[in-house]
Design an enzyme around this catalytic site. Structure first.
Site, PDB file in Angstrom:
ATOM      1  N   LYS A  26       0.860  -1.195   0.000  1.00  9.37           N
ATOM      2  CA  LYS A  26       0.000   0.000   0.000  1.00  9.37           C
ATOM      3  C   LYS A  26       0.890   1.238   0.000  1.00  9.37           C
ATOM      4  O   LYS A  26       1.919   1.273   0.680  1.00  9.37           O
ATOM      5  CB  LYS A  26      -0.893  -0.017   1.244  1.00  9.37           C
ATOM      6  CG  LYS A  26      -1.985   1.043   1.265  1.00  9.37           C
ATOM      7  CD  LYS A  26      -2.844   0.883   2.531  1.00  9.37           C
ATOM      8  CE  LYS A  26      -3.972   1.907   2.586  1.00  9.37           C
ATOM      9  NZ  LYS A  26      -4.807   1.747   3.796  1.00  9.37           N
ATOM     10  N   SER A  35      -9.861  -0.403   7.043  1.00  2.00           N
ATOM     11  CA  SER A  35      -9.250  -0.218   5.727  1.00  2.00           C
ATOM     12  C   SER A  35      -8.544  -1.441   5.146  1.00  2.00           C
ATOM     13  O   SER A  35      -8.142  -1.417   3.983  1.00  2.00           O
ATOM     14  CB  SER A  35      -8.251   0.945   5.771  1.00  2.00           C
ATOM     15  OG  SER A  35      -8.936   2.162   5.690  1.00  2.00           O
ATOM     16  N   SER A  39      -9.667   1.810   2.834  1.00  2.00           N
ATOM     17  CA  SER A  39      -8.791   2.521   1.935  1.00  2.00           C
ATOM     18  C   SER A  39      -7.768   1.649   1.214  1.00  2.00           C
ATOM     19  O   SER A  39      -7.188   2.089   0.212  1.00  2.00           O
ATOM     20  CB  SER A  39      -8.050   3.600   2.722  1.00  2.00           C
ATOM     21  OG  SER A  39      -7.184   3.006   3.660  1.00  2.00           O
TER      22      SER A  39
END
Lengths: 97, 481, 478
Positions: free
Chosen positions: B70, B169, B145
């Protein structure tokens, strides 16, 4: 209801330059969220201690041993403006003398 | 079926049996990237394919299993944008501790994945560089996210991935993309090098195709880090093969998370899951957590408050985007005004407000008290139950743009995942069904440090109901079974 | 109208740890810009603080030395404000649970002995350094930032507004400085910025209960400036009030060159620091065992030394001078173990040795004189083997070369002449060569006697025992 003046005050505290349009949008959206947060007034919490940490840990300390393996280049590589090892920014106050 | 559709542990077995060459896996993933990335947009940065292939080492098996990171976890020498204009030109000058740990095993990083800007959001639409799409339905969001990481694992453009979870997330995008995601116990995985959103809630965790991979990857990233004061100095989790034996285990179904605004089809999947657990010999009962419905307001005070402070450092002085301005102050305000996207600005405003003079007690302090009440509910529940279950998300993956205009509605959909961060607990999301070819996730929650128990429960379910074996179909190409 | 002055002082002291407070970067002065930095003290994304144990211990030590209560559960807070020298745009500091609270410090001025209450002692991090091109804040083209200082541990010591004159303020400040230096936690150099001071000043009509409106004074960069800046500000406020106007609450800058305070004309908004508990750090739990272990490490402080020295027979003036000079007092204490005449040692240290040190711009530990050599020198005088004058003459060599006074006088034949026959022959010679002076003396001119003594000393190159010369000369002249 949050006033535009309050929005501008927060904007200054947060160093966020907003447009008039943004101010109006955020004012409404913040109001929605804050009204919703009023849900927390449903319960009397005067005797509930606040929870600062979920961890049952104290005294995480480091010995005083100096080490430095981050180079000047590492430090300055991402700088928008640099000179002779310094970070360079516009003047602190305007030239209004 | 391509190699990119297999799990890490399956691939490792094939490599160790010399049935496949290590480079074949990497090539398969690169091929998948080339074919799917234009549609999915899971990545913000992809390393040069040559380099990825050349990073494979015969003596280091994990170098053959591509991993996606990420784009809020720092990898030295690679861009780290947090999907924000404000870090659009930032190159990470150091490695996050989790990356150091992976490098010890020569993990092969494919690139940096898309996210909601600074991990603020539940759809990956809040990315300054465009949304990621759900591999199961390109019209829909992959969740967020960590939407880029979850979509990448689902489509096979990486075998596994790291995400971060502040209020869901990792778990919610795992649920939306039909993969497995773990939010570990707070303090078990170092946050050093994870760009902070809300420090007291953030945790890095794995996103994988199945529970075994999840346990394996977690075993590599967890453990004490002297660079993170909130990292716990406890015996780290070590992987051992899972049995899935959950006979006699007591499972609590959280009543409150099956009521508020839940999609009936999601509820059906969860009820089915209860039956599966019972069939496996577990005892399932409903349990009430009376304060859990206060989680969302509590979270949307605490997280923005911490974020408003954590994101103060992005000011154009030392790194990142810099806007014009005659004075330093003007430059800083302009940089932040132009550099942050709408959701980030909204949360900074909210967080600044709740911390400002006269409001601290009414909002922040009160939220900390509710945090205590919510954590207390869980503690009590775990006196009776080994694990708790709930849906990961009360709703199915929604369409792009559907919720952009109404932030509060979007916040409310985080109800199932948020309480777990507030209490610092571990929770895993696993696929538990499909509705109209859209995946549904089951969340299994445990007390602190119960990751190995979560893996067993999840593995037991996965073996009985192998939804994790399904692969998304894209543009007429059929991958998987 | 008579006015009463209330001054509160806030001191920031840089701690002498080897590494910074939240990261391992070395604490050093004079390194090239930004070479002592890392992700933590540059506020890079993802970096996290880890607390330096030594900094905490220094803070506790100081709090104990200032008679504070120690907060058993001290937590750190974030103080949020934007400034380009503050990399995270928040400072990790302490808010409602500082390490020490409710302490006090006794000061003694020409008028009285007085207790100044100390509100709090807390630990925080320093900022980086801003350099303005052209050397001024306003009107410069660009500003340059060096983050080497960012994250250096700072101790903040805040007094109550109990100080009622510039003289007291200076006394308070020097006392704090000396305590910090004696504890070894800060070098106390105001001119170099390792100890910084801000003061809030207000006046009120004598007898009034309510404090007047205060102004905050900044940029006080030396001990000398403290008194002058405060006096200026007090006079300014009295002038305003006596004209029937009101003092405005504001921050004022001490302008060292023009000896005045000036308003920091700025669009300064009301401070709203949005303090909240630092989630990246866990609480400090300071237990009794830790406190007692540290308490036992506190050395004798100036105040106690002062009392002890007075008990040894020194005058208050001598006692104070010695007690507040760390190196000198240690030297003194070592010497009195070897030589049992404290008064004599003090006299030598405070006059002759101090003069030599001043000439060299050194402190005593930077020279080669030792308590043993000092003792030797004083003993030689006591034994009558050398005169005080010879002792003073050879002192520089003892200080610079660490030579034994005994060896010096032996090698150079400086031993005092105490042999009566040897002196008698010199006296005879002097009388012979100065017959006219002798005559004058005999007629009653006392001064002439001193001249003759001088002549004897001259011929013996100062080695003659003056007392003996006196006696012998009187006897010879009848």
């Amino acid at each position: 209801m949050l006033s535009i003046e309050e929005v501008i005050h927060i904007e200054r505290l947060a160093r966020l330059k907003l447009t008039d349009k943004e101010r109006e949008i955020y004012r409404n959206q913040l109001n929605d969220v804050l009204n919703y947060a009023a849900k927390l007034d449903e319960i009397d919490t005067s005797n509930v201690p606040p929870m600062y940490h979920v961890l049952p840990v104290t005294n995480v300390l480091r010995e005083d041993i100096p080490r430095n393996n981050f180079s000047l280049e590492d430090a300055l590589n991402n700088a928008p403006l640099k000179e002779e090892g310094f970070f360079v920014i516009p003047p602190i106050l305007g030239g209004e003398e | 079926m391509d190699l990119a559709d297999l799990t890490a542990h399956e691939l490792l077995t094939l490599i160790s049996k010399r049935e496949i060459a290590p480079k074949d896996v990497v090539k398969s993933c690169i091929d998948r990237i080339e074919r799917c990335e234009p549609l999915i947009k899971a990545y913000l940065y992809i390393r040069d394919p040559e380099e990825i292939i050349n990073s494979v080492r015969e003596d280091m098996p994990y170098s053959a299993i591509p991993i996606a990171i990420k784009d809020n976890i720092l990898v030295r020498g690679l861009p780290n944008t947090c999907a924000s204009k404000i870090l659009s030109n930032f190159i990470a000058p150091y490695n996050a501790t989790v990356i150091e740990k992976l490098k010890e095993k020569s993990f092969n990083i494919t690139g940096k994945t898309n996210l909601d800007e600074f991990a603020m959001g539940s759809s990956t639409e809040n990315s300054a560089f465009g949304p990621t799409r759900n591999p199961w339905d390109l019209e829909r969001v992959p969740g967020g996210s960590s939407g880029g990481s979850a979509a990448s694992v689902a489509i096979g453009s990486s075998i596994w991935a790291l995400g971060s979870d502040t209020g869901g997330s990792i778990r919610q995008p795992a649920s939306f993309c039909g993969v497995v995601g773990l939010k570990p116990t707070y303090g078990t995985v170092s946050r050093y090098g994870l760009v902070a959103f809300a420090s007291s809630l953030d945790q890095i965790g794995p996103i994988t195709k199945d529970v075994t991979d999840c346990a394996l990857l977690y075993s590599f990233i967890n453990g004490h880090d002297p660079n993170d004061s909130t990292s716990l100095n406890v015996e780290p989790y070590r992987y051992s093969p899972l049995t899935g034996d959950i006979r006699g285990m007591k499972i609590g179904l959280i009543k409150e998370l099956l009521v508020e605004g839940i999609d009936p089809s999601v509820e059906r999947c969860i009820r089915d899951a209860v039956k599966t657990f019972q069939d496996l010999g577990a005892i399932v009962e409903e349990v009430s957590l009376p304060h859990i419905s206060y989680s969302v307001p509590t979270y949307y005070i605490l997280a923005p408050a911490e974020a408003s402070s954590n994101l103060a450092r992005f000011d154009g002085v030392r790194y990142g985007f810099r806007a014009g301005g005659k004075t330093a102050e003007e430059m800083m305000s302009n940089t932040r005004g132009e550099g942050f996207g709408p959701e980030v600005k909204r949360r900074i405003m909210l967080g600044t407000y709740v911390l400002s003079a006269g409001y601290y007690e009414a909002f922040y302090l009160k939220a900390l008290k509710f945090r205590n009440l919510i954590a207390g509910d869980f503690k009590k529940a775990f006196e009776r139950f080994d694990v708790l279950i709930s849906p990961t998300s009360p709703i199915l993956p929604f369409k792009l743009g559907e919720k952009v205009e109404n932030p509060l509605e979007m916040y409310l959909s985080d109800i199932c995942t948020i309480p777990i961060n507030l209490a610092g607990l571990p929770a895993i999301s696993i696929p538990c069904g499909f509705v109209n070819n859209l995946p549904v996730g089951l969340q299994i929650i445990g007390p602190v440090f119960s990751e190995s128990r979560l893996f067993e429960v999840a593995y037991g379910f996965e073996q009985a109901m192998p939804f994790h074996k399904r692969r998304p179909q894209l543009g007429g190409n059929t991958y998987g079974v | 109208m008579e006015y009463e002055v209330n001054i509160g002082i806030e001191i920031h002291a840089e701690l002498l740890t080897k590494s910074k407070v939240f990261c391992s970067c070395p604490v050093q002065f004079g390194a090239p810009p930004n070479t002592l930095t890392c992700p933590v003290c540059l506020g890079l994304p993802g970096a996290l603080p880890v607390l330096n144990k030594k900094a905490v211990e220094y803070a506790i030590l100081t709090a104990l030395a200032l008679n504070c209560k120690i907060n058993r559960n001290a937590i750190f807070h974030r103080k949020n404000y934007f400034y380009p020298d503050l990399p995270k745009n928040y400072q990790i500091s302490q808010y409602d649970t500082p390490i020490g609270v409710q302490g006090f410090l006794e000061i003694e001025t020409s008028k009285e002995r007085k207790r100044i209450r100390i509100r709090r002692v807390h630990l925080e991090e320093d900022t980086g350094k801003l350099i303005h091109s052209g050397g001024r804040i306003t009107g410069s083209d660009m500003s340059f930032i060096d983050f080497n200082r960012s994250g250096v541990p700072l101790l903040e010591i805040v007094s109550e507004p109990d100080i009622s004159s510039p003289e007291e303020a200076k006394e308070y400040l020097t006392n704090i400085r000396d305590i910090l230096v004696f504890l070894g936690v800060c070098d106390g150099k105001m001119e170099e910025g390792s100890m910084r001071c801000e003061a809030n000043v207000s006046i009120r009509p004598k007898g009034s209960e309510k404090l007047g409106t205060k102004t905050e004074l900044k940029n006080i960069n030396s001990f000398r400036a403290v008194e002058r800046a405060l006096q200026y500000e007090i006079d300014r406020q009295i002038d305003i009030v006596s004209k029937g106007k009101e003092v405005i609450q504001e921050t004022r800058h001490w302008d060292e060159k023009n000896e005045r305070t000036i308003s920091m004309r700025s669009k300064e908004e009301a401070h709203d620091y949005r303090y909240f508990p630092e989630p990246d750090l866990v609480p400090l739990e300071i237990d009794d065992a830790w406190i007692e272990r540290l308490r036992s490490q506190i050395p004798e402080l100036p105040e106690e030394k002062y009392e002890r020295y007075k008990d040894l027979g020194l005058t208050p003036y001598e006692a104070k001078l010695l007690a507040h000079d760390l190196e000198m007092s240690i030297f003194f204490d070592e010497t009195i173990k070897l030589y049992n005449n404290p008064k004599n040692i003090a006299n030598w240290l405070l006059v002759d040795v101090t003069k030599e040190l001043k000439d060299r711009n050194k402190v005593i530990t930077q020279t080669l004189i030792t308590p043993q050599l000092m003792t030797e020198l004083l003993t030689l005088i006591d034994e009558g083997r050398i005169s005080g004058r010879i002792a003073k003459e050879i002192l520089p060599e003892v200080i610079d070369k660490g030579l034994s006074p005994r060896k010096i006088i032996e090698e150079r034949n400086l031993v005092q002449i105490t042999d009566v026959s040897e002196l008698a022959s010199v006296i005879e010679q002097v009388i012979k060569e100065n017959a006219s002076v002798v005559e004058e003396y005999k007629k009653g001119k006392e001064k002439s006697f001193m001249f003759l003594v001088g002549q004897v000393m001259k011929l013996t190159k100062g080695k003659a025992n003056p007392k003996l010369v006196n006696e012998l000369l009187k006897k010879t002249l009848g």
